[in-house]
Design a protein around this motif. Sequence first.
Motif, PDB file in Angstrom:
ATOM      1  N   GLU A  57       0.832  -1.210   0.000  1.00 21.53           N
ATOM      2  CA  GLU A  57       0.000   0.000   0.000  1.00 21.53           C
ATOM      3  C   GLU A  57       0.870   1.265   0.000  1.00 21.53           C
ATOM      4  OE1 GLU A  57      -0.365  -2.510   2.308  1.00 21.53           O
ATOM      5  OE2 GLU A  57      -2.082  -3.455   1.346  1.00 21.53           O
ATOM      6  N   GLN A  58       1.939   1.235   0.777  1.00 23.29           N
ATOM      7  CA  GLN A  58       2.855   2.374   0.816  1.00 23.29           C
ATOM      8  C   GLN A  58       3.584   2.509  -0.518  1.00 23.29           C
ATOM      9  OE1 GLN A  58       3.177   4.798   2.952  1.00 23.29           O
ATOM     10  NE2 GLN A  58       4.917   5.771   1.977  1.00 23.29           N
ATOM     11  N   ALA A  59       3.946   1.386  -1.127  1.00 25.93           N
ATOM     12  CA  ALA A  59       4.614   1.412  -2.437  1.00 25.93           C
ATOM     13  C   ALA A  59       3.704   2.059  -3.474  1.00 25.93           C
ATOM     14  CB  ALA A  59       4.999   0.003  -2.865  1.00 25.93           C
ATOM     15  N   ASP A  60       2.432   1.677  -3.462  1.00 23.92           N
ATOM     16  CA  ASP A  60       1.480   2.271  -4.406  1.00 23.92           C
ATOM     17  C   ASP A  60       1.363   3.772  -4.191  1.00 23.92           C
ATOM     18  OD1 ASP A  60       1.081  -0.268  -5.425  1.00 23.92           O
ATOM     19  OD2 ASP A  60      -0.854  -0.550  -4.428  1.00 23.92           O
ATOM     20  N   HIS A  61       1.351   4.189  -2.942  1.00 26.02           N
ATOM     21  CA  HIS A  61       1.288   5.618  -2.624  1.00 26.02           C
ATOM     22  C   HIS A  61       2.541   6.339  -3.148  1.00 26.02           C
ATOM     23  CE1 HIS A  61       0.319   9.291  -0.465  1.00 26.02           C
ATOM     24  NE2 HIS A  61       1.545   9.284   0.014  1.00 26.02           N
ATOM     25  N   LEU A  62       3.706   5.736  -2.955  1.00 29.07           N
ATOM     26  CA  LEU A  62       4.949   6.348  -3.455  1.00 29.07           C
ATOM     27  C   LEU A  62       4.917   6.513  -4.964  1.00 29.07           C
ATOM     28  CD1 LEU A  62       7.698   4.507  -1.352  1.00 29.07           C
ATOM     29  CD2 LEU A  62       7.086   6.930  -1.237  1.00 29.07           C
TER      30      LEU A  62
END
Length: 120
Positions: A57-62
């Motif tokens: 989820e954090q990767a997608d946000h980045l």
Amino acid sequence: MGMVKINQKSYEVPELTFRHSRMMEQMGLPVEGMMSRNYLFSAVSAFTAIVAKCEPEQADHLVEQHILGGGKLEDIYKAYAKAVQESGFFKKLLHLDRQENSGKKEKPGETEPVKKEEIQ
């Protein structure tokens, strides 16, 4: 291995291993699709999670912030493709080492049939 810039931050790209292949598969990137642009978003997302050492989820946000800030998805994908091609594990798994030696272009996931005598 190299560096990749995602959302204005540089990350060191690790040597991709079996552990990373499992992570990529869990994030929707099948082995046979690792070098296919049909899985561009899954590849970029999984690769970002690996290099940023974060949850999907954090990767997608980045990645989203990277694009909104004017970055290109293609830059992350190129770093991913280079990491796969330079990985000793993936060279063997995807038979990229044979392509280098023979100059033949095989599609990842396509292999020659195993002969019975090779199994013994």
